[in-house]
Write an enzyme that holds these catalytic residues in place. Structure first.
Site, PDB file in Angstrom:
ATOM      1  CG  ASP A  44      94.696 -60.387 -46.792  1.00 17.80           C
ATOM      2  OD1 ASP A  44      93.737 -59.616 -45.896  1.00 17.80           O
ATOM      3  OD2 ASP A  44      95.068 -60.099 -47.681  1.00 17.80           O
ATOM      4  CD  GLU A 121     112.735 -43.539 -50.738  1.00 19.87           C
ATOM      5  OE1 GLU A 121     112.210 -44.227 -49.559  1.00 19.87           O
ATOM      6  OE2 GLU A 121     112.446 -42.647 -51.015  1.00 19.87           O
ATOM      7  CE  LYS A 123     104.702 -50.966 -49.471  1.00 22.29           C
ATOM      8  NZ  LYS A 123     105.175 -52.666 -47.944  1.00 22.29           N
ATOM      9  CG  ASP A 125     107.389 -58.063 -45.956  1.00 23.10           C
ATOM     10  OD1 ASP A 125     106.908 -57.125 -45.318  1.00 23.10           O
ATOM     11  OD2 ASP A 125     107.785 -58.878 -46.679  1.00 23.10           O
ATOM     12  CE1 TYR A 232     109.744 -44.739 -44.140  1.00 18.99           C
ATOM     13  CE2 TYR A 232     111.409 -47.447 -44.630  1.00 18.99           C
ATOM     14  CZ  TYR A 232     110.327 -46.254 -44.315  1.00 18.99           C
ATOM     15  OH  TYR A 232     108.954 -47.342 -43.473  1.00 18.99           O
ATOM     16  CE  LYS A 320     102.176 -54.366 -51.605  1.00 22.54           C
ATOM     17  NZ  LYS A 320     101.664 -54.741 -51.004  1.00 22.54           N
ATOM     18  CB  CYS A 414      67.932 -57.431 -69.773  1.00 26.51           C
ATOM     19  SG  CYS A 414      67.956 -57.529 -68.259  1.00 26.51           S
ATOM     20  CB  CYS A 417      63.731 -57.726 -67.392  1.00 28.48           C
ATOM     21  SG  CYS A 417      64.170 -56.462 -68.329  1.00 28.48           S
ATOM     22  CB  CYS A 432      69.328 -53.994 -68.464  1.00 28.74           C
ATOM     23  SG  CYS A 432      67.062 -54.655 -68.194  1.00 28.74           S
ATOM     24  CB  CYS A 438      65.012 -55.252 -65.019  1.00 29.31           C
ATOM     25  SG  CYS A 438      66.476 -56.118 -65.044  1.00 29.31           S
TER      26      CYS A 438
END
Length: 697
Positions: A44, A121, A123, A125, A232, A320, A414, A417, A432, A438
């Site tokens: 990932d 239920e 999960k 893997d 399931y 999860k 800000c 600016c 801002c 800006c």
């Protein structure tokens, strides 16, 4: 690896090439050989890094880029199975608060305050499967694949002893049972010990061992390995003899399918939370791997009423288990300014490894979040990657706080600016007030203008936009369409660019560019001189107007000229009639066109760009096709949300108020002023049953 704010184009190209090669190798290992060498977190992280680089340097996007690959790869050496009922994914949640939101959303859709029963239920893997039975006999098995097409694993599934080859008793003529194939932890360790003795490859975890065993071309190899499964859910059916998820589980057991012993019927939301707590507590002691818990509305009738979103069911979600966490220190809190002027706090962290990824920044969301958690510079904090991807600060370890620690004061000026940053009532963000004066807002608006869902101009990534803005090459979206003209010859009568273009910009002479890169950029710009109406509206960066709202506006106005004229004249009636657009959004749209700078920019853009009129190409073959309907009063057979969904599903437009453009008003009990106005305008009024009849029900 260079930070994205300092990386050069040459470094980015080299890193993108490395990532593409690495992820291609990882995909082969994962999908084809079921022997991944990267963890999910590492994979990932590569994917996220590639996405960041492509946003910065879109002209460097490779043909073999990971971003161009969609779904799980189906091996060519397996026969393909077309799934008549797609195997969709589930949305994810990560907290008890999100359980409440999930249940509340279901109640709103169904129009009830009563408790709703669920099944909770585990999960598993493992690897999803689909087993098809005809007249009770197992005839075909497949993997999930990309959800629509799977791999034929019929003979491999036959080797799993717990899968019934024939179902006794009364069953639907066509019955598809779905579930998860897994390998127990004990069998996984035994397999790896055997492979180690025999000098064969070792599997990284039970999930990969199960997938590798099930996706064998030689079913005898699968037979040698101990695989198990839990059933399931269901796929294609000739009839449905059960009325609830719990009743379906009873039938599965009667038919001989294994079901998870930790499945739990939950009559209310508190039971869902307790199920999560209980399952998390025994997770390590279970004989198989799980990575969360799935909540499903128990009633099949309610499941059908709730229906589906684009890729996920409304009636189910996956909760999860917590992401991996780590402790680190906040070195600084800095403020980023977005294109709408929103000030967003970001924590600069002492780099720390979280789930296999080095994390050095985390979002702090807004000033309320900082106050609520009392987050300060120098604090030791617990960091996790939400969904194992987005870093966030979970908790401050106040017992480790330094004595000289001071409360963080959110800026009212800000940082880009110097304009005032104000917070409107009922808003969580501070903005801002500098507008396009800006530089941060101007740069972010340019980035938005060329983004993928707007003009989608390859070659103008975030890094290039910032460089060109700071050098005065691009200050407005219009400047994009004069780049080629200015590249080799001066622009007359334009003092802003006089110094730069006296002898032309000559972008090809810049470091990292070259003649080919410049040609590609100009070609990409020329390809975008004709654009669809929804994309153009979205590209303008009007506050609150996302892609869905832009499409609604395009669909209801048809042409940009009509839309802009109404907005310039402050005529919002038609806008307010669009379901999904309220007064706040309408005001923001009108305010955008009140600003002279915006109007001038749009007019100059229209000299360079052709905006296509919106043509709805959907095949609407229903009595409601193209009709505008308005609902009023209380409906008895469905909620307002269901009624709108049915109308939209039959090609109708749903408006929030009655006008001469309304075709039908659907009247429920206790109807009010809308029904009265419909009668005054002589607009046909339908009962709920008449409306359902038009939808074919």
């Amino acid at each position: 690896m260079a930070e994205t704010d300092t990386i050069t184009e040459e470094q980015a190209a080299a890193e993108m090439a490395r990532i593409a090669a690495e992820m291609a190798r990882a995909d082969i290992a994962y999908y084809q050989n079921d022997a991944p060498y990267l963890t999910d977190a590492e994979y990932d992280a590569l994917k996220l890094r590639n996405q960041q680089l492509e946003e910065l340097f879109p002209h460097l996007i490779r043909d073999d880029s990971p971003s161009k690959k969609v779904g799980a790869k189906v091996r060519d050496d397996f026969a393909k199975v077309e799934l008549k009922v797609p195997m969709l994914s589930l949305a994810n949640i990560f907290s008890y608060e999100e359980i409440d939101s999930f249940v509340a959303g279901i109640r709103r859709f169904l129009g009830t305050d009563e408790d709703i029963a669920f099944m909770a239920e585990p999960k598993i893997d493992g690897l999803s499967f689909n087993a098809r039975y005809e007249k009770g006999v197992f005839v075909q098995g497949s993997t999930r694949g990309d959800g629509a097409t799977g791999e034929d694993i019929t003979e491999n599934l036959r080797t799993i002893k717990s899968l019934p080859q024939k179902i006794e008793g009364k069953v639907p003529d066509i019955l598809e049972i779905r579930g998860e194939v897994y390998m127990s932890k004990t069998d996984f360790f035994a397999l790896n010990e055997k492979n180690l003795r025999e000098g064969k490859k070792l599997f990284a975890n039970p999930r990969n061992a199960a997938a590798g065993s099930l996706r064998q071309l030689d079913a005898s190899i699968t037979r040698e390995r101990k695989l198990s499964l839990f059933a399931y859910t269901w796929g294609e059916l000739s009839e449905i003899p059960w009325q609830s998820q719990s009743e379906f589980f009873d039938l599965l057991k009667r038919w001989g399918f294994p079901t998870n012993p930790n499945n739990r019927f939950c009559p209310d939301t508190e039971c869902l939370k307790q199920s999560y707590t209980d399952l998390l507590a025994i997770r390590a002691d279970l004989p198989y791997d799980i990575d969360g818990i799935v909540y499903k509305v128990n009633s099949r009738a309610l499941q059908e009423r709730l229906g589906y979103l684009t890729r996920t069911p409304r009636w189910a979600t996956a909760h999860k288990f917590p992401a991996e966490r780590a402790i680190t220190r906040i070195n600084n809190i800095r403020i980023q300014v977005g294109r709408t002027g929103a000030l967003t706090p970001v924590a600069d962290l002492e780099p720390v490894n979280v789930g296999g990824v080095i994390v050095s920044h985390a979002t702090l969301h807004n000033e309320d979040e900082i106050k609520r958690k009392d987050i300060r510079i120098g604090d030791s904090v617990i960091v996790q990657r939400a969904g194992d991807v987005i870093p966030q600060v979970v908790e401050v370890l106040k017992e480790k706080r330094r004595p000289d620690s001071v409360e963080f004061k959110f800026p009212e000026i800000c940082p880009e600016c110097g304009a005032h940053a104000i917070r409107e009532e009922d808003e969580a963000v501070r903005r801002c007030t500098g507008g396009l004066t800006c530089p941060a807002q101007a740069i972010e608006r340019l980035k938005h203008f060329v983004s993928r869902e707007a003009f989608d101009i390859e070659g103008l990534g975030s890094k290039i936009i910032e460089q060109f803005y700071n050098e005065g090459i691009l200050r407005s979206p219009v400047d994009i369409f004069t780049l080629e003209e200015r590249n080799g010859s001066p622009v007359r009568g334009d003092d802003l660019f006089a110094a730069l273009v006296q002898n032309g910009l000559h972008l090809e002479r810049r470091d990292g560019w070259g003649k080919k890169s410049v040609e590609n950029l100009f070609n990409a710009i020329r390809e975008r001189t004709t654009i669809s109406l929804p994309r153009f509206i979205y590209a303008l960066g009007i506050r609150q107007v996302g892609t869905a709202t832009a499409r609604l506006i395009a669909k209801n106005y048809g042409s940009f000229g009509i839309f802009m004229q109404d907005m310039v004249n402050g005529e919002t009636q038609k806008l307010l009639e669009i379901d999904g657009i309220g007064e706040s959004m309408a005001n923001d749209i009108v305010e955008f066109f009140k600003e002279e700078h915006n109007k001038n920019t749009v007019r100059l853009l229209l000299e360079k760009v052709k905006v296509e009129d919106f043509i709805d190409t959907t095949d609407y073959n229903t009595p409601l096709a193209g009709k505008t309907v308005v609902f009023t009063g209380t409906l008895e057979k469905m909620t307002r949300a269901e009624a709108k969904a049915k109308a939209l599903g039959n090609g109708a437009k749903v408006a929030g108020s009655v006008s001469k453009n309304t075709d039908y008003v659907i009247e429920g009990a206790d109807a009010g002023s809308k029904a009265k106005k419909a009668r005054e305008l002589e607009i046909p009024i339908l009962t709920e049953d008449e409306f359902l009849s038009l939808t074919g029900q």
